[in-house]
Motif scaffolding. Structure first.
Motif: not given
Length: 230
Positions: A182-204
């Motif tokens: 709930s905290l992450l949904k309210t104050y963070g951004n799940q779509e950003d998390a997915i994009r950021n995690a994909k960027r990290l995946t691409a690094n390796f």
């Protein structure tokens, strides 16, 4: 007084047969997910929050069970397969999708790498939402892109730093909190998390020395798959 219409018994029996067939067909078409987590609280609490946040109707067509085990790496894969077998035996139907969720932590590189490879080599393949070093990296990616190796001791401070502007200077991260989704949904951004995690995946990309892929998390794959359910 309204006249009662008597329905012939053969029609009632036919309607009953059709209703039983309809229910059986529905059960056959329903998809079953089993998500088996290393942690007993942290990861299950997050995925239970995500499960309840799925669009209305999804849980009618998909049963999503989340289990916390306290196991890790190879023993977690063993436990996931055991739970899958037990569930299928009890319910007389297959698990359609099996996922495991675990961290690098301080486990040996060989155990960590072997567990991931074992999931990839399984038939059918076991979904593997691993994180290096810890699941909390997924939380942090809701706020920023982190591209430097993060030690386990640093996660709490970074999570608190991202949430205190919203929750006050006395906020303390509790690892087993039931509120994190709930905290992450309210104050963070799940779509950003997915994009950021994909960027990290691409690094390796193309590398199989998963224990050295820090920071990295494949939690986005499971989250994206669940969010795509219709």
């Amino acid at each position: 007084m309204a006249r009662k219409i008597k329905i012939p018994n053969e029609h009632l029996k036919r309607f009953a047969r059709e209703e039983r067939k309809r229910k059986k067909d529905f059960r056959t078409k329903r998809q079953f997910y089993l998500i088996v987590c290393e942690g007993e609280k942290t990861e299950p609490n997050y995925f239970k929050g995500l499960k309840e946040d799925l669009p209305r109707g999804v849980l009618t067509y998909y049963q999503i069970d989340v289990e916390g085990t306290g196991r890790n790496t190879q023993s977690l894969v063993d436990e996931a397969l055991r739970l899958k077998f037990a569930y299928e035996k009890e319910n007389s139907r297959p698990i359609d999708r099996l996922w495991v969720v675990f961290d690098r932590d301080s486990f040996s590189a060989n155990d960590f790498n072997s567990a991931i490879q074992r999931c990839r080599d399984s038939n059918p393949e076991i979904g593997c939402a691993w994180s290096n070093e810890a699941f909390e990296l997924w939380y942090l990616l809701h706020f920023h892109f982190y591209n430097n190796g993060i030690g386990r001791a640093d996660y709490q401070e970074l999570i608190e730093g991202n949430l205190r502007p919203h929750l006050g200077e006395y906020y303390r991260y509790e690892k087993n909190s039931e509120e994190m989704y709930s905290l992450l949904k309210t104050y963070g951004n799940q779509e950003d998390a997915i994009r950021n995690a994909k960027r990290l995946t691409a690094n390796f990309e193309g590398r199989q020395d998963y224990a050295n892929n820090n920071p990295s998390t494949m939690v986005w794959k499971l989250v994206e798959e669940l969010k795509a359910l219709k």
